[in-house]
Enzyme design. Structure first.
Site, PDB file in Angstrom:
ATOM      1  N   GLY A 159       0.776  -1.235   0.000  1.00 41.77           N
ATOM      2  CA  GLY A 159       0.000   0.000   0.000  1.00 41.77           C
ATOM      3  C   GLY A 159       0.808   1.287   0.000  1.00 41.77           C
ATOM      4  O   GLY A 159       0.415   2.276  -0.598  1.00 41.77           O
TER       5      GLY A 159
ATOM      6  N   GLU B  27       3.607   4.045   6.246  1.00 41.27           N
ATOM      7  CA  GLU B  27       2.423   3.233   5.980  1.00 41.27           C
ATOM      8  C   GLU B  27       1.431   4.020   5.134  1.00 41.27           C
ATOM      9  O   GLU B  27       1.414   5.255   5.168  1.00 41.27           O
ATOM     10  CB  GLU B  27       1.748   2.884   7.316  1.00 41.27           C
ATOM     11  CG  GLU B  27       1.975   1.456   7.759  1.00 41.27           C
ATOM     12  CD  GLU B  27       1.013   0.479   7.076  1.00 41.27           C
ATOM     13  OE1 GLU B  27       0.915   0.480   5.829  1.00 41.27           O
ATOM     14  OE2 GLU B  27       0.370  -0.281   7.802  1.00 41.27           O
ATOM     15  N   ASP B  28       0.592   3.300   4.411  1.00 39.17           N
ATOM     16  CA  ASP B  28      -0.432   3.960   3.607  1.00 39.17           C
ATOM     17  C   ASP B  28      -1.547   4.544   4.465  1.00 39.17           C
ATOM     18  O   ASP B  28      -1.913   5.699   4.337  1.00 39.17           O
ATOM     19  CB  ASP B  28      -1.018   2.999   2.552  1.00 39.17           C
ATOM     20  CG  ASP B  28      -1.488   1.664   3.137  1.00 39.17           C
ATOM     21  OD1 ASP B  28      -1.325   1.422   4.355  1.00 39.17           O
ATOM     22  OD2 ASP B  28      -2.027   0.848   2.362  1.00 39.17           O
TER      23      ASP B  28
ATOM     24  N   ASP C 264      -5.762   2.360  10.346  1.00 40.30           N
ATOM     25  CA  ASP C 264      -7.181   2.059  10.506  1.00 40.30           C
ATOM     26  C   ASP C 264      -7.388   1.610  11.954  1.00 40.30           C
ATOM     27  O   ASP C 264      -7.451   2.450  12.851  1.00 40.30           O
ATOM     28  CB  ASP C 264      -7.530   0.984   9.461  1.00 40.30           C
ATOM     29  CG  ASP C 264      -9.002   0.681   9.374  1.00 40.30           C
ATOM     30  OD1 ASP C 264      -9.816   1.488   9.833  1.00 40.30           O
ATOM     31  OD2 ASP C 264      -9.359  -0.383   8.830  1.00 40.30           O
TER      32      ASP C 264
ATOM     33  N   PHE D 176     -14.053   3.113   3.204  1.00 40.03           N
ATOM     34  CA  PHE D 176     -13.023   2.312   2.555  1.00 40.03           C
ATOM     35  C   PHE D 176     -12.519   3.057   1.329  1.00 40.03           C
ATOM     36  O   PHE D 176     -13.299   3.445   0.460  1.00 40.03           O
ATOM     37  CB  PHE D 176     -13.557   0.930   2.161  1.00 40.03           C
ATOM     38  CG  PHE D 176     -12.448  -0.014   1.828  1.00 40.03           C
ATOM     39  CD1 PHE D 176     -11.771  -0.685   2.838  1.00 40.03           C
ATOM     40  CD2 PHE D 176     -12.037  -0.194   0.515  1.00 40.03           C
ATOM     41  CE1 PHE D 176     -10.710  -1.530   2.535  1.00 40.03           C
ATOM     42  CE2 PHE D 176     -10.968  -1.030   0.212  1.00 40.03           C
ATOM     43  CZ  PHE D 176     -10.308  -1.707   1.224  1.00 40.03           C
TER      44      PHE D 176
ATOM     45  N   ASP E 132      -5.517  -0.560  -2.206  1.00 38.45           N
ATOM     46  CA  ASP E 132      -6.232  -1.502  -3.057  1.00 38.45           C
ATOM     47  C   ASP E 132      -7.545  -1.982  -2.468  1.00 38.45           C
ATOM     48  O   ASP E 132      -7.791  -1.882  -1.269  1.00 38.45           O
ATOM     49  CB  ASP E 132      -5.371  -2.745  -3.289  1.00 38.45           C
ATOM     50  CG  ASP E 132      -5.336  -3.643  -2.039  1.00 38.45           C
ATOM     51  OD1 ASP E 132      -4.992  -3.131  -0.953  1.00 38.45           O
ATOM     52  OD2 ASP E 132      -5.689  -4.826  -2.139  1.00 38.45           O
TER      53      ASP E 132
HETATM   54  P1  IMP Z   1      -5.039  -1.623  10.438  1.00 39.44           P
HETATM   55  O1  IMP Z   1      -4.152  -2.748  10.849  1.00 39.44           O
HETATM   56  O2  IMP Z   1      -6.477  -1.910  10.712  1.00 39.44           O
HETATM   57  O3  IMP Z   1      -4.608  -0.279  10.958  1.00 39.44           O
HETATM   58  O4  IMP Z   1      -5.037  -1.588   8.872  1.00 39.44           O
HETATM   59  C1  IMP Z   1      -3.981  -1.171   8.170  1.00 39.44           C
HETATM   60  C2  IMP Z   1      -3.922  -1.816   6.808  1.00 39.44           C
HETATM   61  O5  IMP Z   1      -5.206  -2.213   6.328  1.00 39.44           O
HETATM   62  C3  IMP Z   1      -3.403  -0.811   5.840  1.00 39.44           C
HETATM   63  O6  IMP Z   1      -2.003  -0.883   5.735  1.00 39.44           O
HETATM   64  C4  IMP Z   1      -4.123  -1.155   4.570  1.00 39.44           C
HETATM   65  O7  IMP Z   1      -3.370  -2.097   3.823  1.00 39.44           O
HETATM   66  C5  IMP Z   1      -5.417  -1.802   4.999  1.00 39.44           C
HETATM   67  N1  IMP Z   1      -6.531  -0.832   4.956  1.00 39.44           N
HETATM   68  C6  IMP Z   1      -7.162  -0.241   5.997  1.00 39.44           C
HETATM   69  N2  IMP Z   1      -8.119   0.593   5.591  1.00 39.44           N
HETATM   70  C7  IMP Z   1      -8.104   0.544   4.240  1.00 39.44           C
HETATM   71  C8  IMP Z   1      -8.861   1.231   3.212  1.00 39.44           C
HETATM   72  O8  IMP Z   1      -9.753   2.046   3.445  1.00 39.44           O
HETATM   73  N3  IMP Z   1      -8.524   0.910   1.927  1.00 39.44           N
HETATM   74  C9  IMP Z   1      -7.549   0.032   1.605  1.00 39.44           C
HETATM   75  N4  IMP Z   1      -6.818  -0.614   2.524  1.00 39.44           N
HETATM   76  C10 IMP Z   1      -7.085  -0.361   3.832  1.00 39.44           C
HETATM   77 MG    MG Z   2      -3.985  -3.497   1.697  1.00 41.75          MG
END
Ligand code: IMP
Ligand code: MG
Length: 180
Positions: A47, A102-103, A106, A155, A162
């Site tokens: 990402g 990081e992208d 969340d 999202f 992606d």
């Molecule tokens: P976390 O572990 O829940 O903080 O999620 C982080 C990872 O989930 C990111 O590095 C993304 O790859 C993916 N992710 C979370 N939200 C989105 C979104 O809205 N679109 C695409 N990928 C997401």
């Molecule tokens: Mg992803």
């Protein structure tokens, strides 16, 4: 508006110019914060590939770059809360000024996992940069040092992000709505 597979809808959230300007600002901020020092960037695949490559080009310092890859979202839009390392770093980070890139943040599970893993390797400092922050969804408390944009709980795809490996190539960031 780019074309999508049937009934998936894309609505623009951040235009490429906004992203470009913000990434430039972050690059300048990093340049000021680390004046006279070296910075080692770690991009989290896949990402953050676009973000980290644009960001380092806005940094006027002696930099190096490495990548790691994790799987947190297996498929689709739901976080499993489980993070798995699928590609480790090529090089040691001991004693380095590290910025983890990081992208999107969340729930925070991914960054929390990576941070714990990297701190065991004794960098000099470890800072975190994310392009997008979905504050509302946070489960794990994670400190952020550089944030591109705070976004609502939607999202999003594009600029590296992606949905089932698609849409990473879009230059802008879109909210994706699925049918049903
Ligand atoms: P976390 O572990 O829940 O903080 O999620 C982080 C990872 O989930 C990111 O590095 C993304 O790859 C993916 N992710 C979370 N939200 C989105 C979104 O809205 N679109 C695409 N990928 C997401
Ligand atoms: Mg992803």
């Amino acid at each position: 508006m780019p074309r999508s597979k049937t009934r998936e809808r894309l609505r623009i959230l951040l235009r490429r110019e906004e992203i470009e300007n913000r990434v430039r600002e972050l690059g300048h901020q990093i340049t000021r914060d680390f004046r006279g020092q070296q910075v080692h960037f770690i991009g989290v695949l896949k990402g953050a590939c676009m973000f980290v490559s644009d960001l380092i080009r806005e940094v006027r310092l002696d930099t190096s770059l490495d990548f790691m890859a994790v799987a947190s979202y297996g498929i689709g839009q739901q976080s499993s809360g489980q993070v798995r390392l699928t590609k480790d770093l090529d090089n040691s980070i001991e004693g380095l000024n590290v910025i983890l890139v990081e992208d999107i943040l969340d729930t925070g599970f991914t960054l929390n996992y990576l941070e714990r893993l990297l701190l065991q390797r004794r960098p000099r400092v470890l800072l975190r940069a994310v392009l997008l922050d979905k504050t509302e969804r946070r489960v794990k408390n994670v400190k952020l040092d550089y944030v591109g944009f705070q976004i609502p709980n939607r999202f999003v795809v594009g600029y590296g992000l992606d949905y089932t490996e698609r849409y990473r190539n879009l230059r802008d960031v879109y909210v994706l709505s699925l049918p049903g």
